[in-house]
Scaffold this motif. Structure first.
Motif, PDB file in Angstrom:
ATOM      1  N   VAL A 138     -17.749   7.924  -7.346  1.00 45.47           N
ATOM      2  CA  VAL A 138     -18.480   8.627  -6.304  1.00 45.47           C
ATOM      3  C   VAL A 138     -19.352   7.639  -5.547  1.00 45.47           C
ATOM      4  CG1 VAL A 138     -20.447   9.234  -7.802  1.00 45.47           C
ATOM      5  CG2 VAL A 138     -19.919  10.660  -5.810  1.00 45.47           C
ATOM      6  N   LYS A 141     -20.797   8.671   1.690  1.00 42.68           N
ATOM      7  CA  LYS A 141     -19.822   8.666   2.770  1.00 42.68           C
ATOM      8  C   LYS A 141     -20.136   7.534   3.751  1.00 42.68           C
ATOM      9  CE  LYS A 141     -18.666  13.608   2.723  1.00 42.68           C
ATOM     10  NZ  LYS A 141     -18.745  14.891   3.467  1.00 42.68           N
ATOM     11  N   LEU A 187     -26.616  10.080 -11.350  1.00 42.13           N
ATOM     12  CA  LEU A 187     -26.394  10.635 -10.020  1.00 42.13           C
ATOM     13  C   LEU A 187     -27.632  10.529  -9.144  1.00 42.13           C
ATOM     14  CD1 LEU A 187     -24.215  13.748 -10.913  1.00 42.13           C
ATOM     15  CD2 LEU A 187     -23.481  11.556  -9.949  1.00 42.13           C
ATOM     16  N   ASN A 202     -14.156  13.298 -13.559  1.00 42.15           N
ATOM     17  CA  ASN A 202     -13.931  13.870 -12.231  1.00 42.15           C
ATOM     18  C   ASN A 202     -14.551  15.256 -12.069  1.00 42.15           C
ATOM     19  OD1 ASN A 202     -12.027  14.938 -14.039  1.00 42.15           O
ATOM     20  ND2 ASN A 202     -10.374  14.993 -12.536  1.00 42.15           N
ATOM     21  N   LEU A 205     -18.277  15.104 -11.142  1.00 48.10           N
ATOM     22  CA  LEU A 205     -18.521  14.468  -9.847  1.00 48.10           C
ATOM     23  C   LEU A 205     -18.106  15.383  -8.690  1.00 48.10           C
ATOM     24  CD1 LEU A 205     -17.541  10.727 -10.459  1.00 48.10           C
ATOM     25  CD2 LEU A 205     -19.759  11.871 -10.733  1.00 48.10           C
ATOM     26  N   TYR A 206     -16.978  16.060  -8.826  1.00 52.27           N
ATOM     27  CA  TYR A 206     -16.565  17.004  -7.779  1.00 52.27           C
ATOM     28  C   TYR A 206     -17.557  18.153  -7.657  1.00 52.27           C
ATOM     29  CZ  TYR A 206     -12.030  14.849  -6.837  1.00 52.27           C
ATOM     30  OH  TYR A 206     -11.029  13.983  -6.443  1.00 52.27           O
ATOM     31  N   TRP A 208     -20.787  17.890  -8.220  1.00 49.00           N
ATOM     32  CA  TRP A 208     -22.001  17.345  -7.622  1.00 49.00           C
ATOM     33  C   TRP A 208     -21.886  17.228  -6.108  1.00 49.00           C
ATOM     34  CZ3 TRP A 208     -23.491  12.262  -5.664  1.00 49.00           C
ATOM     35  CH2 TRP A 208     -24.878  12.093  -5.561  1.00 49.00           C
ATOM     36  N   VAL A 209     -20.728  16.753  -5.614  1.00 52.04           N
ATOM     37  CA  VAL A 209     -20.586  16.538  -4.167  1.00 52.04           C
ATOM     38  C   VAL A 209     -20.456  17.848  -3.391  1.00 52.04           C
ATOM     39  CG1 VAL A 209     -19.619  14.231  -4.476  1.00 52.04           C
ATOM     40  CG2 VAL A 209     -18.066  16.194  -4.285  1.00 52.04           C
ATOM     41  N   PHE A 215     -22.166  12.639   0.118  1.00 48.43           N
ATOM     42  CA  PHE A 215     -21.453  11.805  -0.839  1.00 48.43           C
ATOM     43  C   PHE A 215     -20.055  12.372  -1.067  1.00 48.43           C
ATOM     44  CE2 PHE A 215     -25.914  11.245  -1.406  1.00 48.43           C
ATOM     45  CZ  PHE A 215     -26.079   9.889  -1.671  1.00 48.43           C
ATOM     46  N   GLU A 216     -19.168  11.526  -1.584  1.00 46.44           N
ATOM     47  CA  GLU A 216     -17.803  11.963  -1.825  1.00 46.44           C
ATOM     48  C   GLU A 216     -17.207  11.250  -3.028  1.00 46.44           C
ATOM     49  OE1 GLU A 216     -15.184  10.864   1.368  1.00 46.44           O
ATOM     50  OE2 GLU A 216     -16.196   8.931   1.676  1.00 46.44           O
ATOM     51  N   VAL A 217     -16.238  11.906  -3.658  1.00 49.77           N
ATOM     52  CA  VAL A 217     -15.436  11.262  -4.693  1.00 49.77           C
ATOM     53  C   VAL A 217     -14.386  10.442  -3.961  1.00 49.77           C
ATOM     54  CG1 VAL A 217     -13.876  11.601  -6.634  1.00 49.77           C
ATOM     55  CG2 VAL A 217     -15.854  13.105  -6.348  1.00 49.77           C
ATOM     56  N   GLU A 220      -9.857   8.562  -7.859  1.00 56.31           N
ATOM     57  CA  GLU A 220      -9.745   8.888  -9.273  1.00 56.31           C
ATOM     58  C   GLU A 220      -8.905   7.813  -9.952  1.00 56.31           C
ATOM     59  OE1 GLU A 220      -8.268  12.763 -10.116  1.00 56.31           O
ATOM     60  OE2 GLU A 220      -9.786  13.802  -8.920  1.00 56.31           O
TER      61      GLU A 220
END
Length: 270
Positions: A138, A141, A187, A202, A205-206, A208-209, A215-217, A220
């Motif tokens: 993560v 952006k 984070l 994953n 993190l997905y 959280w965004v 922010f972005e993942v 993977e």
């Protein structure tokens, strides 16, 4: 579902732990974990004590003074099968995956988004796998970070004693790894720019965004991990119950219902 408060637990000094062991702590089960009636022996009567490391949203996290999440709902099913209530203990992850918390009689099991690994199997036993996961990266952006190669000379946040930390050590050697005790601190460091990126499972993190839309993942990594419920080595009585509950929940559709509640989709759906 039954809601419950978080019980904060702090590390016991080694000398005190040794003294208690010498006194023969009656709360620490032995053998196959069976009680006199043949069911699992629990460290606290009338409770299924679940050690976990908070926060790890959406698997386990605190909201309004209560611990909720995907893992917590699953362990409620185990507690119901045993005719007891679940009690959640927040404790550092290292004590869980090393087996120290089980051996000290701190908890019966651990639902902590914990990957089954050969190294951990030396210290604890696992249930059958109940969740598929992989590592992910993560970053903010527009940062220009799209892979571990882009972190050459930059700071990468990792969580202590996790498979993400291991993966980073093996595959991101050009980055400076900054170790955090829990996911929340990791984070926070990503959000404030204290680190340039973070690596973890994953699913978290997905999640959280979804709220941190700046922010972005970014990628993977195909690590092929599976989560398991951790227990003291040799505690077959409890392992049998956990595996039965997981299998029954999947067969009845209850697992899918809980999954969709926390992830917004059914297992395997894109």
């Amino acid at each position: 579902m039954t809601r419950r408060p978080t019980l904060k637990v702090f590390a016991v000094l080694p000398a005190l732990a040794i003294m208690l062991a010498g006194c023969g702590d009656a709360s620490a089960p032995s053998g196959d974990g069976s009680s006199a009636d043949g069911g699992p022996e629990l460290v606290n009567e009338g409770k299924l004590t679940n050690c976990t490391g908070l926060p790890y949203k959406p698997f386990e996290y605190e909201e309004g003074g209560e611990v909720i999440g995907f893992d917590i709902d699953l362990m409620d099913l185990v507690a119901k099968e045993l005719g007891v209530e679940q009690d959640v203990v927040d404790t550092p992850f290292d004590g869980i995956q090393s087996g120290a918390d089980f051996n000290a009689g701190k908890c019966d099991l651990s639902s902590a988004g914990m990957t089954i690994t050969d190294e951990r199997k030396q210290n604890i036993d696992f249930s059958d796998p109940y969740f598929d996961a992989t590592q992910a990266l993560v970053a903010k952006k527009g940062s220009g970070i799209a892979s571990l190669d882009d972190l050459e000379g930059k700071r990468l946040g990792v969580q202590n004693s996790t498979t993400g930390q291991t993966y980073a050590a093996e595959n991101a050697q050009g980055a400076e790894s900054v170790v955090f005790e829990d996911l929340g601190l990791l984070l926070q460091a990503v959000e404030t720019g204290a680190v340039d990126a973070g690596i973890n499972d994953n699913g978290v993190l997905y999640d959280w965004v979804k709220e941190k839309t700046d922010f972005e993942v970014v990628t993977e990594f195909d690590t092929g991990e599976q989560y398991g419920i951790g227990m003291r080595k040799g505690n077959t009585a409890l392992a049998d119950v956990v595996n039965k509950v997981l299998a029954d929940a999947k067969a009845s559709g209850e697992y899918d219902r809980i999954y969709e509640k926390w992830f917004g989709t059914k297992p395997g759906a894109n």
